[in-house]
Each structure stands twice: as C-alpha cells, then as structure tokens.
Motif scaffolding. Sequence first.
Motif, short mmCIF file in Angstrom:
data_model
loop_
_atom_site.label_atom_id
_atom_site.label_comp_id
_atom_site.label_asym_id
_atom_site.label_seq_id
_atom_site.Cartn_x
_atom_site.Cartn_y
_atom_site.Cartn_z
N SER A 247 0.84 -1.21 0.00
CA SER A 247 0.00 0.00 0.00
C SER A 247 0.87 1.25 0.00
CB SER A 247 -0.93 -0.02 1.22
OG SER A 247 -1.73 -1.19 1.23
N HIS A 248 1.95 1.23 0.78
CA HIS A 248 2.88 2.36 0.78
C HIS A 248 3.54 2.53 -0.59
CE1 HIS A 248 2.90 3.92 4.86
NE2 HIS A 248 2.96 2.70 5.36
N VAL A 249 4.00 1.42 -1.17
CA VAL A 249 4.67 1.51 -2.47
C VAL A 249 3.71 2.04 -3.53
CG1 VAL A 249 5.78 0.17 -4.30
CG2 VAL A 249 6.33 -0.28 -1.90
N ALA A 250 2.43 1.67 -3.44
CA ALA A 250 1.45 2.19 -4.39
C ALA A 250 1.40 3.72 -4.33
CB ALA A 250 0.07 1.60 -4.09
N GLN A 251 1.45 4.28 -3.13
CA GLN A 251 1.42 5.74 -3.02
C GLN A 251 2.75 6.37 -3.44
OE1 GLN A 251 -1.10 7.47 -2.79
NE2 GLN A 251 -2.65 6.07 -2.00
N ASP A 484 -5.84 3.11 -0.28
CA ASP A 484 -6.72 4.11 0.31
C ASP A 484 -6.73 4.06 1.84
OD1 ASP A 484 -7.53 5.01 -2.23
OD2 ASP A 484 -9.05 3.44 -2.35
N ASN A 485 -5.98 3.16 2.43
CA ASN A 485 -5.87 3.11 3.89
C ASN A 485 -5.42 4.48 4.39
OD1 ASN A 485 -4.98 2.78 6.54
ND2 ASN A 485 -4.06 0.79 6.17
N PRO A 512 -9.83 8.24 -3.98
CA PRO A 512 -11.03 8.92 -3.49
C PRO A 512 -10.95 9.36 -2.04
CG PRO A 512 -11.42 6.56 -3.71
CD PRO A 512 -10.10 6.83 -4.34
N ALA A 513 -10.07 8.77 -1.25
CA ALA A 513 -9.99 9.12 0.17
C ALA A 513 -9.15 10.36 0.42
CB ALA A 513 -9.42 7.95 0.97
N ALA A 752 -4.80 -3.53 6.97
CA ALA A 752 -4.02 -3.75 5.75
C ALA A 752 -4.79 -4.57 4.71
CB ALA A 752 -2.71 -4.47 6.10
N GLY A 753 -6.08 -4.79 4.95
CA GLY A 753 -6.88 -5.55 4.01
C GLY A 753 -6.93 -7.04 4.29
#
Length: 861
Positions: A247-251, A484-485, A512-513, A752-753
């Motif tokens: 999730s961090h790498v995605a951002q 989106d977390n 969207p968040a 974390a899903g």
Amino acid sequence: MAFNHLPAGVHDALAPLSVMPVTHSVPMAKNLPPDRSPADSAPRPSPGALLDRLTAGPSRASRITHTEHLPPRAGRHAVWPDRIRAEVIAAVRAAGIGHPWAHQARAAEHALDGESVVVATGTASGKSLAYLTPVLSALLDGSEAPNGRGATALYLAPTKALAADQCRAVKELSQPLGHSVRAAVHDGDTPFEEREWIRQYANYVLTNPDMLHRSVLPSHARWSSFLKSLKYVVVDECHTYRGVFGSHVAQVLRRLRRLCARYGASPVFLLASATAAEPAVAAHRLTGLPVVEVADDASPRGELVFALWEPPLTELHGEKGAPVRRTATAEAADLLTDLTVQGVRSVTFVRSRRGAELISVIAQERLAEVDRSLARRVAAYRGGYLPEERRALERALHSGELLGLAATNALELGVDISGLDAVVIAGYPGTRASLWQQAGRAGRSGQGALAVMVARDDPLDTFLVHHPEALFDRPVESTVLDPDNPYVLAPHLCAAAEELPLTDEDLELFGPAAAGLLPQLEAAKLLRRRTRAWHWTRRERAADLTDIRGEGGRPVQVVEDGTGRLLGTVDAGAAHTTVHEGAVHLHQGRTYLVRSLDLEDSVALVEQAAPAYTTVARDTTSVSVLETDTEIPWGDGRLCYGSVEVTNQVVSFLRRRVITGEVLGETKLDLPPRTLRTRAVWWTVTEDQLDRARINPEILGGALHAAEHASIGMLPLFATCDRWDIGGVSVPLHPDTLLPTVFVYDGHPGGAGFAERAFHTAGDWLTATRQAIASCECEAGCPSCIQSPKCGNGNEPLHKRGAVRLLTVLLEGAPAKESGTAAGRTEAGRTETDRTETDRAEADQAEADQAGGTAAGAGRE
C-alpha cells in the motif's frame, strides 16, 4: 562463526543429527574457470536419484508424506518486434539467446506501444529480458540525443541484492552497446561521491522503493534531468508489494507519476511478477494505471520433483505432556549437510535471519567432521550483512565456490543463482507464490531439480504435508493491498505536498480518500491551504513521517555495554518482547543478556553471556469494537468485520531451560501499554450453539482459545501476507458483543486488508481449521494443532475436543458458500492475555531453543 557460541545445551542437542554415509569427499577444485561450478564437472544426478539418496538413512523414507512430479515442458519461440534496435537484438544473441520465448516478444510489443504491462510467468522464464529489450532499445535511441541522455529508465526492486544482481546482468548484456547504456545502483550502500554522477549521467538507475521514497522524490529538483527523460519504470517482483508495504509503495509510485508529469514525462510501467492470481488487477492497484497482462508462460521447464517432508517425533514432551517433533531447522541442516557432502549445489530457505545463521553453523560443524574443506563451502545469507559481504556471497554462489547456502527470502526474489540442483524449504514460507518462487531457484538452467519442503511443528505445516492438494492443486493467491488506507495515504499526501504543493487536480491521482484527509491534516497542523494549493508547514522532512516497510517507529539499537559496539537493530514493534530488560538476545551465533531498554532513546544495552535458559515475553491483549461495518448470520451467531482498538502490554517474561523447555521462573516487567486502531474479523456463538456443542462454562475458555490458536495458524493457507501481520484474541464473554467471541485483527494501523479478506473466506478457512484439529493424532493438543509456543498465556486454557465440537456447530450455521480469497497471516492465536506477534527476532530465539528438538515449541520461524 564459532559453533561453541550457541546457547548452552544446544551443541549437545544437535548430536543426533544424521549425516549420510560418505564414500568420497568433494575437495575445492582449482582447475575450473571462475564461472563454472566444481560440481558441474561431474554429471548431474537426476532429481529422483537425489531424493533417493536423501531418504536412504534410517527412518528417512517414512518422513516423506508426498512426492509431486512436474514433467518437463517444451518452450515456444517467437521473434522480437522489429521496432527493437538491431544492436540490442545482436547483444542478446551474443549472450547466447537466439530467439525470444513467445511471452517475452509479446510483452516487449506492448511496451513499445506505450502500454504498461505485467509479465506474470514462472521462475526462470526470462521476465527480465522481456522488459530489458525495449528498455535498452529506448536508451540506445536516447544516447543519440544532443545531450546523450534522451531517455532514462528506473528499475525498482524490493531488495538490494536483487538490484545489485540485475545491475550486473544489465552491464553484461549491454556491453556490446558501449557507453550508450550507463547502469548504476542507487541505494543506501551507494557512496555519496557516486550519487552525483548517477543523477547527472546514469540513464538506467536501479534502486528500491525505500530510496525512491526517502531520497529521490524529496530531492526531485536534483533529479530533474533524469525524471524529465523517464521513459520506462520497471517494477520487478511486484507480487511482493502486498499488505501495508504494498500500500505504501502504491502511493510512492503515485508521487513518482505526479512529479514526472510536472517535468513533462509520462513513463510506461513494466512489471514482472511470479505467477499470481489476477496480476493485471494487482498491477493496476499498485500503479494506478491500466495494465496489460502477459501470463502465458512459453519458456521450457526441466523436471521438478517436489517432496513434502515431516520431521519425526522426539522422545521429549512439551507443555501438558504434548509430543514434540524435531524442528524444521534441525532437519533442514541435516539435508543441507547431506547435499553438500554429495557435491550437490543447493540453497536452504528459512524464514528468519537467526534460522539462516543457525542452519549454516550446524552444517559447517557437521561437514568439518567429514572434510574440513567442505565446511568452507557452506554459508549463510541474510539481511543485515555489510554490502561487501553480500556481494562476495553472491559471487561465490554464482561461481560455484559455495556449494550450499542457508538463506532468508533475500535470495527468493529473482537473484540469478542458476545451476542449483536442489532447494530445501524450512517451513511453509507463507504463500503458494513464495513456495514456488523458492522451489524455482533450482533448475534455472533448464535441468531437472529437487525441492523439499520440511514442515514445522505447527497447524498449517502439518495440514499441508498431509493435504498436498492444498499446495499443488490450487492456484496461487491474489495480492492484497489497500492504497486508500488513511494511515498509509496521509503521510504520503504530506510528502507529496512538500515535494510540490498539492492542488485539487492532484487529488484524483491519490484516490477517493485523499480529499477527505486534507482537512484532518490541516487540523493537525501538518498542511496549510494557501490560495489554490496545500503546503507542508513543518521544518522536518515529510518523508520521515512514515516507514514504508511498516516497522512502526524508530528501530531500537542493540549496543554492547562496555565497548559501545553497535550489534544491530530491532524493529520498534518487536522491542518490548525481544530486548526487554533480562531478555536473552542472539546475534551472529553469540548470546547476550539485555541489561536495560531505553525506549525514549531507542537503545538496548546488552552484555555477552552464556545462560542455560531462553526468555519468552508474556503480555495481555484486549480488543474494543469501535464500529461494525458488515455482519452476517452464522446460525444463531454472527460473523462480523469492522474497526477495533487493540491494547497490548508486555507484563513479564519466562525463563525456560534450553533443552527441556522447563519454566525456571517468571519476572515482572514495567513497560507501557501500546494501542492500535485497526480492522478485524470476529465471530460470536450463542448459548444455544454452546449447548448443541456440549460446551459447558468450565471448558468454554479452552475451546475458544484452542479454536483461535488453530484458526490463526491455518489462515496463511488462504492468505497473502506474513503471519506477523495478524493478531488475535478470544474472550468467553466480550463486553461489546456480550457473547463468546474470537477476534482476528490486522497488526497495522488502519488495517491492511487482511482481516477483510479473511471475512470473505471464513467458511473455507474455519472448515480447514476444524479438519486440522480433528485429524491430529495427539490426545489433548500439541504444537501441530492447538498449542502455540508464543502464547502469552502459556497455552492455558486449551480444550481440543471442545474446539472441534464448537467449530462443527458454528459451521453448521455458515452460509451455503462463503468463498473468495483471504488474507491475513499470523502465528498461533491468543486469549485475552495472548500477544500480537510482531517480532521476527523472538522467532529467531525460538529457532535456537528448538534446533535439537527441544520441548519449548517451534515458535514463529
């Protein structure tokens, strides 16, 4: 590394290690070229012959529970797209590759068309060449620009070892192209004097997401000439970017895309992945871009013999008299020894750094008894080594100077170690994707190979070696990540605002968040709105707000008292349980006692010692329900998913005798509690259900606790995250649900899903849990079914038969089909006084306790 520095008693416990009868030794050959292995001078044994040799010793054959034979497969050739430069094709042919496999040509075609593409094919299928040919062609075109840098490419790897290995491969392949391709590694090991040259002149930069997050993006102005010419971004081993890290790498990738756009570039993303479920979907979530999928593997494959191996029971007994099996560590060291004696090139994979060190030390000691020269041909490979040490080991393995290596998953990810004959996997690595990645390290030159998975003494491994269809007849898992977390997104919005003020037009890129978080960040005085943009307000670097690996704070430095020597670091989240005052700490085969832990300065002072015991922390954990997002009826009970707050406090530690596991005493600790707001899945049962299950109040706590231990132990079968990413609690009467309740929660802020995916696979998950408990041959519970050696409550209370009856009734009320994918991974669960297992270092200690088959329990490996 001296074997006699292991904890007292371990040396004697290793004496029963069996070594195959020796008919010849394999001295270090001196007359072979440096790029040839000494083992290559003799014909390679077939995988079946290797397995026969390993099972020739006393009682060895009975340890094999299943053997899977994967037949060889022929390859399908194609031709390179005509838009690839002729010089590049010539360089590829000079490397001995006459024609590409069909999937390589197809991936290159998409890249040349400007389409982002993910190549999701098997290990050693040539994914690197699939993206390198269009990249090198573009760099060659760019070298003809007036400034000699008309195109650049960025390569991202999850590990330093992989980036260094790829840099070596690129330089070899592009040598015929002269100075047109200037590849360089930019990571934490790169000398500062080289970094300026890389920024100004390198056109193929190999780095990792951490360096991109902390160095390149915050200093983008200094990288402007590189970024404005960025043509391709290669994301290698992209299936590893899952959970909080993913999730961090995605951002981070979204921040990269935003800065590239400001400099006028729109790079194409080329992703490489092990075979995974829905790779295009995962790649889209990671990059935020539409991605084309190439998953039809056209490469040839040699025969693979894959054996499942269960260690034998020992004469020792654990808690409540439970039988204890010999550890996977001891068995794997046995196998590595046997393979090395036979001159077989192999790698043994183990989950923990401590386990890698221990296996190599045991093998070296045993090999020295056979032939002292053989002991030098086995080593350990793990994170935490100095850069020059890692490079030397990689060269030695590649050349064949080393015959055997005990390694963590640092070698799992694409590092070229072709020529191996066998792979030993000490314990299920967590996902089927990782299992096949590790098994695929052998046979990379197209020859046959042997893979052996040695089971640990825990519910999941025991289940898998007796249910091979769960490994061989099921597809690999989906990749789970949640960009989106809010706990992940918020610090990246701050970092983006510091890089360039955030505008409303930027928000769509971050998801969207993002818009809803900006007022909260302003209220926290992290961002300020000025005219049409949001600005970073503080003097410190915004990139330092988060560690993208999700370690949760500044690492604790482990310092030797008296000398001031820095031994290493421990993750902040693990410090309370691993380096508390009085803890036994292992480092490079030596044993230390922790004298003090300073949480404010993040320093643990240790001194060398040789205690006859190990330490295990005990803590209390409680869960409060904040919000229930979804709930469905399971008969009279409920299955729920939502937000929770977890409060955890380490309260004491036990001293256990090394060999027997006997508890010598308990010492109280005064450490502050820690709270975590996260996401959880939980299930409740009613009085009627308890009556049908014949669960009376006296055994209720034990039945819930046993079901929790086993269910969390089984969750990795349906998961794509590591077991230390998950925690659990069971309560006979929870104040929020007013019913007996079992919780499983994500061990990361905001979730974390994983718990959500567990919610969607609950029927299959708990069915497998019940089967694992019921099929275990023990009488009242053991580490293979319901006991957890990490249970903060000392495995009290547990009731095996009650857990089976409780799960039977619970599953009778389950919806007709609760299928789907799951995620979530943890060790065994825990009661109200059980602890979240966020510490790998404590598992390393347990490896030492159990190396000879001790009664202390296998622990997390």
